[in-house]
Enzyme design. Structure first.
Site, mmCIF file in Angstrom:
data_model
loop_
_atom_site.group_PDB
_atom_site.id
_atom_site.type_symbol
_atom_site.label_atom_id
_atom_site.label_comp_id
_atom_site.label_asym_id
_atom_site.label_seq_id
_atom_site.Cartn_x
_atom_site.Cartn_y
_atom_site.Cartn_z
ATOM 1 N N HIS A 64 36.226 44.880 39.973
ATOM 2 C CA HIS A 64 35.780 45.558 38.763
ATOM 3 C C HIS A 64 36.880 45.653 37.705
ATOM 4 C CE1 HIS A 64 37.402 49.373 40.615
ATOM 5 N NE2 HIS A 64 37.667 49.639 39.345
ATOM 6 N N ASP A 94 34.733 44.396 46.360
ATOM 7 C CA ASP A 94 35.495 44.810 45.176
ATOM 8 C C ASP A 94 36.930 44.290 45.206
ATOM 9 O OD1 ASP A 94 35.694 45.940 42.663
ATOM 10 O OD2 ASP A 94 36.293 47.914 43.399
ATOM 11 N N SER A 170 42.888 51.597 39.849
ATOM 12 C CA SER A 170 42.112 50.601 40.600
ATOM 13 C C SER A 170 42.868 49.293 40.737
ATOM 14 C CB SER A 170 40.776 50.351 39.904
ATOM 15 O OG SER A 170 39.972 51.496 39.924
#
Length: 318
Positions: A64, A94, A170
């Site tokens: 992402h 992910d 992230s």
């Protein structure tokens, strides 16, 4: 009545605190130089974190973070700014893999997440909210968690930690006290405190290997759409399963492996290769790349009311 030795407690507390501080500082010194800021190039601006795993510029991040970008800008702590291309990405876990246009001076080592225990020290390094190369520390709160990926697929073996994460963290590494990457920081629960998640390093290692070899992660495909539904107790007893739910085939792809193997709409899938199937998540999990081209037995409760075995030959998922 118990008592505390006042002469011992301060010295012990101080020694423990100093040891903890040295551990965290040592982890940061070892892994911090490998952590980068990742910015998408082209449409859809955004940024996150990543970390190098080899001297020739292989960088791991979250799917992402890169989304559909083909190229990214990479900024290293030593001031190196370079571009990189996205080698592959996996929405289901992910994880994405980038190749920097130039080599890097520092890289981290992926550890074995199976060696983790609750209570182990966990250090997160990333670039949250524009505060570059931020370090937070905590512990491994839980192991073996499951969470939904953006694709809707259930990710298993997710690590829960209380090391603080924020948007921009992230893709950064979650690091053990030994300086090995044990997870890829991926998500927080909005509004909650002390609850964050990382994709286990063993999962990341598998995805990296698949991308390097095939350009994507291979998964098996049998060509059905199914629903998780309650399993009649008499069927469960007859099949010898303790599961109260199963998968009922709602639709078959014409000419697909399931159709060719004799499955019909309305059949219940009870087990795959001897492993019980309690729902769609189990079905997806059991259709790993290792089943591609391999004859696999499906235990079913057919629309005719019989428990039967069908042998299917899964293909690579499109």
């Amino acid at each position: 009545m118990g008592f505390i030795d006042k002469d011992i407690r301060p010295a012990d507390d101080g020694a423990i605190t100093d040891a903890y501080s040295r551990t965290v500082a040592g982890v940061v010194d070892l892994v911090g130089p490998a952590v980068s800021r990742i910015e998408r190039l082209g449409a859809g601006a955004g940024h996150g974190s990543g970390f190098a795993i080899s001297s020739d510029g292989l960088i791991v991040t979250n799917n992402h973070v890169v989304e559909t970008a083909k190229a990214v800008r990479i900024t290293m702590p030593d001031g190196l700014v370079t571009e990189g291309r996205v080698l592959g990405r996996d929405v289901d876990t992910d994880i994405a893999l980038i190749r920097a246009d130039s080599g890097v001076g520092h890289w981290a080592r992926l550890g074995d997440s199976k060696n983790l225990r609750r209570g182990h020290i966990a250090v997160a390094i990333g670039n949250p909210l524009g505060f570059e190369w931020t370090v937070t520390a905590g512990i491994v709160s839980a192991l073996g968690r499951s969470m939904r990926a953006a694709s809707g697929r259930l990710m298993d073996d997710v690590i829960q930690t209380d090391a603080a994460l924020n948007p921009g963290s992230s893709g950064g590494p979650l690091v053990s006290s030994g300086g090995e990457v044990i997870g890829v920081n991926t998500a927080v629960i909005q509004g909650a405190q002390g609850i964050a998640f990382a994709v286990a390093s063993n999962t990341a290692n598998f995805v990296i290997s698949e991308i390097l070899r095939y350009g994507h992660v291979r998964r098996a495909f049998i060509g059905i759409a199914g629903d998780t539904i309650a399993l009649p107790r008499k069927v469960a007893l007859a099949a010898g399963t303790s599961s109260s739910t199963s998968v009922r085939v709602r639709r078959l792809e014409p000419g697909g492996p399931a159709a060719r193997g004799g499955l019909r709409e309305g059949d219940y899938i009870l087990a795959i290769g001897g492993t019980p199937v309690g729902g769609v998540d189990d079905l997806v999990r059991l259709m790993g790349g290792e089943r591609i081209g391999q004859a696999t037995e499906f235990l079913i409760f057919s629309v005719d009311g019989k428990i039967e075995t069908r042998t299917l030959l899964p293909v690579a998922r499109p």
